[in-house]
Design a protein around this motif. Structure first.
Motif, short mmCIF file in Angstrom:
data_model
loop_
_atom_site.label_atom_id
_atom_site.label_comp_id
_atom_site.label_asym_id
_atom_site.label_seq_id
_atom_site.Cartn_x
_atom_site.Cartn_y
_atom_site.Cartn_z
N ASN A 1 0.82 -1.13 0.08
CA ASN A 1 -0.15 -0.01 0.11
C ASN A 1 0.96 1.25 0.04
OD1 ASN A 1 -2.39 -1.41 0.00
ND2 ASN A 1 -2.86 -0.90 2.46
N LYS A 2 1.82 1.34 0.83
CA LYS A 2 2.76 2.29 1.01
C LYS A 2 3.31 2.79 -0.36
CE LYS A 2 6.65 4.12 3.32
NZ LYS A 2 7.78 4.03 4.37
N ILE A 3 3.77 1.89 -1.09
CA ILE A 3 4.33 1.69 -2.68
C ILE A 3 3.36 2.28 -3.68
CG2 ILE A 3 5.37 0.67 -4.43
CD1 ILE A 3 6.61 -1.51 -2.51
N ILE A 4 2.04 1.96 -3.31
CA ILE A 4 1.24 2.57 -4.24
C ILE A 4 0.78 3.81 -4.08
CG2 ILE A 4 -1.30 2.04 -5.01
CD1 ILE A 4 -1.01 -0.96 -4.39
N LEU A 5 0.49 4.30 -2.70
CA LEU A 5 0.17 5.51 -2.35
C LEU A 5 1.32 6.53 -2.59
CD1 LEU A 5 -1.58 4.84 0.90
CD2 LEU A 5 -2.60 5.36 -1.19
N GLU A 6 2.64 6.16 -2.32
CA GLU A 6 3.71 7.06 -2.63
C GLU A 6 4.07 7.30 -4.13
OE1 GLU A 6 7.39 5.45 -0.56
OE2 GLU A 6 6.25 6.23 1.52
N THR B 1 -4.29 -8.03 -8.95
CA THR B 1 -3.26 -6.93 -8.52
C THR B 1 -3.70 -5.52 -9.37
OG1 THR B 1 -1.58 -8.51 -8.54
CG2 THR B 1 -0.91 -6.01 -8.41
N SER B 2 -4.33 -5.76 -10.46
CA SER B 2 -5.13 -4.40 -11.18
C SER B 2 -6.26 -3.90 -10.23
CB SER B 2 -5.24 -4.94 -12.62
OG SER B 2 -4.22 -5.14 -13.13
N GLU B 3 -7.14 -4.97 -10.05
CA GLU B 3 -8.23 -4.46 -9.27
C GLU B 3 -7.98 -3.89 -8.17
OE1 GLU B 3 -11.86 -7.72 -10.24
OE2 GLU B 3 -9.93 -8.36 -9.33
N TYR B 4 -7.12 -4.36 -7.11
CA TYR B 4 -6.62 -3.68 -6.05
C TYR B 4 -6.14 -2.59 -6.20
CZ TYR B 4 -4.12 -3.46 -1.47
OH TYR B 4 -4.09 -3.17 -0.36
N ILE B 5 -5.06 -2.33 -7.04
CA ILE B 5 -4.65 -0.75 -7.39
C ILE B 5 -5.66 0.15 -7.78
CG2 ILE B 5 -3.18 0.62 -8.80
CD1 ILE B 5 -1.39 -2.04 -9.10
N ARG B 6 -6.75 -0.20 -8.48
CA ARG B 6 -7.82 0.47 -8.96
C ARG B 6 -8.57 0.95 -7.85
NH1 ARG B 6 -9.48 -2.02 -13.45
NH2 ARG B 6 -10.49 -3.61 -12.18
N GLU B 7 -8.78 -0.19 -6.62
CA GLU B 7 -9.50 0.22 -5.77
C GLU B 7 -8.86 1.21 -4.71
OE1 GLU B 7 -10.04 -2.71 -2.09
OE2 GLU B 7 -11.58 -3.38 -3.85
N ILE B 8 -7.55 0.93 -4.73
CA ILE B 8 -7.06 2.31 -3.74
C ILE B 8 -7.17 3.42 -4.52
CG2 ILE B 8 -4.51 2.75 -3.23
CD1 ILE B 8 -3.95 -0.14 -2.61
N LYS B 9 -6.65 3.47 -5.89
CA LYS B 9 -6.70 4.90 -6.49
C LYS B 9 -8.14 5.73 -6.34
CE LYS B 9 -3.29 4.45 -9.90
NZ LYS B 9 -2.84 4.29 -11.33
N LEU B 10 -9.24 4.74 -6.47
CA LEU B 10 -10.62 5.26 -6.46
C LEU B 10 -10.93 5.75 -5.08
CD1 LEU B 10 -12.64 3.06 -8.72
CD2 LEU B 10 -11.99 5.42 -9.00
N ASP B 11 -10.49 5.01 -3.98
CA ASP B 11 -10.55 5.45 -2.43
C ASP B 11 -9.87 6.72 -2.19
OD1 ASP B 11 -11.54 4.68 -0.02
OD2 ASP B 11 -9.62 4.33 0.47
N GLU B 12 -8.57 6.75 -2.77
CA GLU B 12 -7.82 8.07 -2.53
C GLU B 12 -8.89 9.19 -3.38
OE1 GLU B 12 -4.95 8.91 -0.99
OE2 GLU B 12 -5.80 7.13 0.04
N ALA B 13 -9.17 9.08 -4.87
CA ALA B 13 -9.99 9.80 -5.48
C ALA B 13 -11.10 10.44 -4.43
CB ALA B 13 -10.52 9.31 -6.68
N LYS B 14 -11.72 9.51 -3.53
CA LYS B 14 -12.96 9.73 -3.05
C LYS B 14 -12.51 10.50 -1.72
CE LYS B 14 -17.03 7.62 -0.55
NZ LYS B 14 -17.50 6.17 -0.45
N LYS B 15 -11.34 10.43 -1.19
CA LYS B 15 -10.79 11.27 -0.01
C LYS B 15 -10.62 12.63 -0.54
CE LYS B 15 -8.50 7.43 2.41
NZ LYS B 15 -7.19 6.94 2.64
N TYR B 16 -10.17 12.91 -1.58
CA TYR B 16 -9.75 14.06 -2.34
C TYR B 16 -11.34 14.94 -2.36
CZ TYR B 16 -4.83 13.70 -3.33
OH TYR B 16 -3.48 13.28 -3.19
N PHE B 17 -12.11 14.07 -2.94
CA PHE B 17 -13.43 14.88 -2.97
C PHE B 17 -14.23 15.01 -1.60
CE2 PHE B 17 -13.61 12.35 -7.31
CZ PHE B 17 -13.13 13.36 -7.85
N GLU B 18 -13.97 14.47 -0.89
CA GLU B 18 -14.56 14.61 0.51
C GLU B 18 -13.73 15.89 1.00
OE1 GLU B 18 -14.28 10.77 2.30
OE2 GLU B 18 -16.11 10.07 1.35
N LYS B 19 -12.68 16.02 0.96
CA LYS B 19 -11.61 17.27 1.51
C LYS B 19 -12.24 18.44 0.80
CE LYS B 19 -7.75 14.54 2.97
NZ LYS B 19 -6.40 14.27 2.80
N GLY B 20 -12.93 18.30 -0.34
CA GLY B 20 -13.44 19.54 -0.99
C GLY B 20 -12.81 19.90 -2.27
#
Length: 103
Positions: A2-7, A42-61
């Protein structure tokens, strides 16, 4: 992992092979481990993390789709739109040239 993906979300050379190099394992070993632990590719997992991060950005405004797409390493609005339903994000066009997200 997860750290590698997020970074490396904004890294233009980020890929499954990039992760494998960082973890020093083969692509098939990574795939087997992800499937056995999470029941998804692996692709589904990475996509899930990316969409989760997108949702966080949208929730932050952050409401600009293009900006969020770049922050999560998605260069195609087609792919973002295709997968956005997974995270429950609804796209609502505005009168401006750019689209905004309304949660």
């Amino acid at each position: 992992m997860n750290k590698i993906i997020l970074e490396n979300l904004e890294n233009p050379i980020f890929s499954i092979d990039f992760i494998c190099d960082k973890l020093a394992i083969s692509r098939m070993q990574l795939h087997r481990k992800i499937v056995s632990l999470l029941g998804k590719s692996t692709s589904e997992y990475i996509r899930e993390i990316k969409l989760d991060e997108a949702k966080k950005y949208f929730e932050k405004g952050d409401r600009d789709i293009e900006t969020v797409m770049l922050k999560i390493g998605v260069n195609s609005s087609f792919h973002f739109n295709k997968n956005q339903q997974i995270s429950g994000i609804q796209l609502v066009p505005t009168k401006r040239k750019r689209h905004t997200i309304h949660l």
